[in-house]
Design an enzyme around this catalytic site. Sequence first.
Site, PDB file in Angstrom:
ATOM      1  N   ASN A   7     -28.591 -21.408  -3.917  1.00 23.49           N
ATOM      2  CA  ASN A   7     -27.131 -21.437  -3.870  1.00 23.49           C
ATOM      3  C   ASN A   7     -26.623 -20.038  -3.494  1.00 23.49           C
ATOM      4  OD1 ASN A   7     -24.399 -21.103  -4.704  1.00 23.49           O
ATOM      5  ND2 ASN A   7     -24.545 -23.020  -5.832  1.00 23.49           N
ATOM      6  N   ASP A   9     -23.431 -19.134  -2.869  1.00 24.15           N
ATOM      7  CA  ASP A   9     -21.987 -18.951  -3.072  1.00 24.15           C
ATOM      8  C   ASP A   9     -21.618 -17.490  -3.311  1.00 24.15           C
ATOM      9  OD1 ASP A   9     -21.700 -21.684  -2.954  1.00 24.15           O
ATOM     10  OD2 ASP A   9     -21.407 -21.953  -5.111  1.00 24.15           O
ATOM     11  N   HIS A  10     -22.473 -16.794  -4.100  1.00 19.62           N
ATOM     12  CA  HIS A  10     -22.060 -15.448  -4.507  1.00 19.62           C
ATOM     13  C   HIS A  10     -22.222 -14.394  -3.425  1.00 19.62           C
ATOM     14  CE1 HIS A  10     -20.713 -16.987  -8.131  1.00 19.62           C
ATOM     15  NE2 HIS A  10     -21.881 -17.178  -8.706  1.00 19.62           N
ATOM     16  N   ARG A  18     -13.285  -8.566  -0.611  1.00 18.20           N
ATOM     17  CA  ARG A  18     -12.581  -7.664   0.313  1.00 18.20           C
ATOM     18  C   ARG A  18     -11.937  -8.410   1.478  1.00 18.20           C
ATOM     19  NH1 ARG A  18     -13.500  -2.032   0.204  1.00 18.20           N
ATOM     20  NH2 ARG A  18     -13.590  -1.520  -2.002  1.00 18.20           N
ATOM     21  N   HIS A  43     -21.057 -24.440  -2.529  1.00 20.40           N
ATOM     22  CA  HIS A  43     -19.991 -25.188  -3.187  1.00 20.40           C
ATOM     23  C   HIS A  43     -18.679 -24.833  -2.493  1.00 20.40           C
ATOM     24  CE1 HIS A  43     -17.956 -26.271  -7.318  1.00 20.40           C
ATOM     25  NE2 HIS A  43     -17.388 -26.877  -6.296  1.00 20.40           N
ATOM     26  N   ARG A  45     -15.204 -24.982  -2.874  1.00 16.88           N
ATOM     27  CA  ARG A  45     -14.247 -25.263  -3.948  1.00 16.88           C
ATOM     28  C   ARG A  45     -12.848 -25.471  -3.374  1.00 16.88           C
ATOM     29  NH1 ARG A  45     -16.378 -23.580  -9.278  1.00 16.88           N
ATOM     30  NH2 ARG A  45     -14.312 -24.183  -9.987  1.00 16.88           N
ATOM     31  N   ARG A  49     -12.603 -20.020  -3.299  1.00 13.97           N
ATOM     32  CA  ARG A  49     -12.798 -18.671  -3.833  1.00 13.97           C
ATOM     33  C   ARG A  49     -14.022 -17.967  -3.241  1.00 13.97           C
ATOM     34  NH1 ARG A  49     -14.565 -19.852 -10.070  1.00 13.97           N
ATOM     35  NH2 ARG A  49     -12.604 -20.986 -10.066  1.00 13.97           N
ATOM     36  N   HIS A  50     -14.989 -18.749  -2.748  1.00 13.80           N
ATOM     37  CA  HIS A  50     -16.124 -18.069  -2.101  1.00 13.80           C
ATOM     38  C   HIS A  50     -16.453 -18.705  -0.746  1.00 13.80           C
ATOM     39  CE1 HIS A  50     -18.013 -21.192  -4.506  1.00 13.80           C
ATOM     40  NE2 HIS A  50     -18.022 -20.486  -5.630  1.00 13.80           N
ATOM     41  N   GLU A  70     -22.030 -28.886  -2.475  1.00 15.49           N
ATOM     42  CA  GLU A  70     -21.441 -29.272  -3.761  1.00 15.49           C
ATOM     43  C   GLU A  70     -19.935 -29.362  -3.565  1.00 15.49           C
ATOM     44  OE1 GLU A  70     -24.585 -26.701  -6.480  1.00 15.49           O
ATOM     45  OE2 GLU A  70     -22.463 -26.176  -6.453  1.00 15.49           O
ATOM     46  N   THR A 100     -17.597 -20.905 -13.470  1.00 18.67           N
ATOM     47  CA  THR A 100     -18.556 -21.692 -12.717  1.00 18.67           C
ATOM     48  C   THR A 100     -18.476 -23.110 -13.258  1.00 18.67           C
ATOM     49  OG1 THR A 100     -20.901 -21.914 -12.125  1.00 18.67           O
ATOM     50  CG2 THR A 100     -20.436 -21.048 -14.312  1.00 18.67           C
ATOM     51  N   THR A 101     -19.164 -24.047 -12.607  1.00 22.02           N
ATOM     52  CA  THR A 101     -19.092 -25.449 -13.042  1.00 22.02           C
ATOM     53  C   THR A 101     -19.547 -25.542 -14.496  1.00 22.02           C
ATOM     54  OG1 THR A 101     -19.832 -25.897 -10.803  1.00 22.02           O
ATOM     55  CG2 THR A 101     -19.670 -27.774 -12.276  1.00 22.02           C
ATOM     56  N   GLU A 151     -28.372 -34.747 -10.563  1.00 23.07           N
ATOM     57  CA  GLU A 151     -28.737 -33.354 -10.853  1.00 23.07           C
ATOM     58  C   GLU A 151     -28.367 -33.107 -12.308  1.00 23.07           C
ATOM     59  OE1 GLU A 151     -27.912 -30.265  -8.015  1.00 23.07           O
ATOM     60  OE2 GLU A 151     -27.670 -28.761  -9.614  1.00 23.07           O
ATOM     61  N   HIS A 199     -28.409 -25.103 -12.885  1.00 29.08           N
ATOM     62  CA  HIS A 199     -27.363 -24.360 -13.607  1.00 29.08           C
ATOM     63  C   HIS A 199     -27.966 -23.486 -14.699  1.00 29.08           C
ATOM     64  CE1 HIS A 199     -23.355 -23.180 -14.651  1.00 29.08           C
ATOM     65  NE2 HIS A 199     -22.965 -23.829 -13.588  1.00 29.08           N
ATOM     66  N   GLY A 200     -27.736 -22.205 -14.550  1.00 35.02           N
ATOM     67  CA  GLY A 200     -28.202 -21.252 -15.564  1.00 35.02           C
ATOM     68  C   GLY A 200     -29.696 -20.990 -15.498  1.00 35.02           C
ATOM     69  N   GLY A 221     -28.680 -20.351  -8.161  1.00 36.45           N
ATOM     70  CA  GLY A 221     -27.836 -19.406  -7.441  1.00 36.45           C
ATOM     71  C   GLY A 221     -27.782 -18.020  -8.042  1.00 36.45           C
ATOM     72  N   HIS A 222     -27.067 -17.891  -9.134  1.00 36.48           N
ATOM     73  CA  HIS A 222     -26.687 -16.578  -9.645  1.00 36.48           C
ATOM     74  C   HIS A 222     -27.865 -15.634  -9.833  1.00 36.48           C
ATOM     75  CE1 HIS A 222     -25.242 -13.612 -12.593  1.00 36.48           C
ATOM     76  NE2 HIS A 222     -24.122 -13.721 -11.916  1.00 36.48           N
TER      77      HIS A 222
HETATM   78  N1  PXP Z   1     -26.067 -26.843  -9.443  1.00 40.98           N
HETATM   79  C1  PXP Z   1     -24.723 -27.054  -9.478  1.00 40.98           C
HETATM   80  C2  PXP Z   1     -24.243 -28.462  -9.375  1.00 40.98           C
HETATM   81  C3  PXP Z   1     -23.818 -25.979  -9.585  1.00 40.98           C
HETATM   82  O1  PXP Z   1     -22.500 -26.220  -9.627  1.00 40.98           O
HETATM   83  C4  PXP Z   1     -24.329 -24.670  -9.619  1.00 40.98           C
HETATM   84  C5  PXP Z   1     -23.377 -23.503  -9.663  1.00 40.98           C
HETATM   85  O2  PXP Z   1     -22.640 -23.456  -8.498  1.00 40.98           O
HETATM   86  C6  PXP Z   1     -25.721 -24.495  -9.566  1.00 40.98           C
HETATM   87  C7  PXP Z   1     -26.569 -25.598  -9.501  1.00 40.98           C
HETATM   88  C8  PXP Z   1     -26.337 -23.128  -9.604  1.00 40.98           C
HETATM   89  O3  PXP Z   1     -26.090 -22.547 -10.852  1.00 40.98           O
HETATM   90  P1  PXP Z   1     -26.506 -21.040 -11.115  1.00 40.98           P
HETATM   91  O4  PXP Z   1     -25.644 -20.191 -10.219  1.00 40.98           O
HETATM   92  O5  PXP Z   1     -26.231 -20.846 -12.569  1.00 40.98           O
HETATM   93  O6  PXP Z   1     -27.956 -20.917 -10.762  1.00 40.98           O
END
Ligand code: PXP
Length: 248
Positions: A7, A9-10, A18, A43, A45, A49-50, A70, A100-101, A151, A199-200, A221-222
């Site tokens: 992911n 997004d970040h 910026r 994602h 959104r 935002r990103h 997403e 985040t979600t 998921e 997630h996480g 992602g993160h």
């Molecule tokens: N899966 C879904 C459905 C999400 O919304 C996210 C966050 O955008 C992720 C996975 C990835 O989560 P993380 O950034 O905590 O790894």
Amino acid sequence: MIHLGVNIDHVATVRQARLTDEPDPVEAAFLAMAGGAHGITIHLRGDRRHIQERDVRLLRETVRGSVNLEMALAEDIIDLALAIRPHAVCLVPENRAELTTEGGLDLSRDPAGLAAAIARLRAVGILVSLFINPNPEDVRQAVTLGADAVELHTGTWANALADVHAMTGTQAAVDTAMDRLQEAADTAAVAGIRLHAGHGLRYDNVGGVLHLPLLRELNIGHSIIARAMMVGMQQAVRDMVDLINPCH
Ligand code: PXP
């Protein structure tokens, strides 16, 4: 082999800080794929935002692997997905104030709307997954709604584990959260629906979900983007691929 969707997004979050043109998620995706990712997750959104529409279009054209979009159940974004045709769509809940979600979809809120959106997306060949809280009822409901995959939201388990490491939580909470993931995964295996999770997840906890039966895909992602800032995207992805598929 468990597929890794990175992911990105970040990467776009830094660019949007910026309102400029760097770093470019398209370049990040190229490096993530070179590092061994199986696909790219983004994602789009409602508040943009990103990730921007331009990113979705360019990534769909350039990524040599799957693009997993997403998105919330919103008419304009469904139309965009139907036009751009990512390989997969993951329907997620969206809440403007969240960082985040925060949780899985509430499948009882608009089942007819969900089923209709799933059918429209699947009709053009998009694989549809639903981001759900880990419980057997939601897995069964996802099957009824016609989704290809679920998921499972791993955030509650990941947070419980982080609380234990910070000495603010209990192992019992971790075990309960894992039992829920296990039960949901078992239900998915019996129902024959594809299993994804995310997630996480981080380098120091991902090993704890790999035993889930018939796990096909992780979306992370993160943690990968955070490491990429230190060691580069390609290396960060390679490190995660090595953890989730040690014998690949
Ligand atoms: N899966 C879904 C459905 C999400 O919304 C996210 C966050 O955008 C992720 C996975 C990835 O989560 P993380 O950034 O905590 O790894």
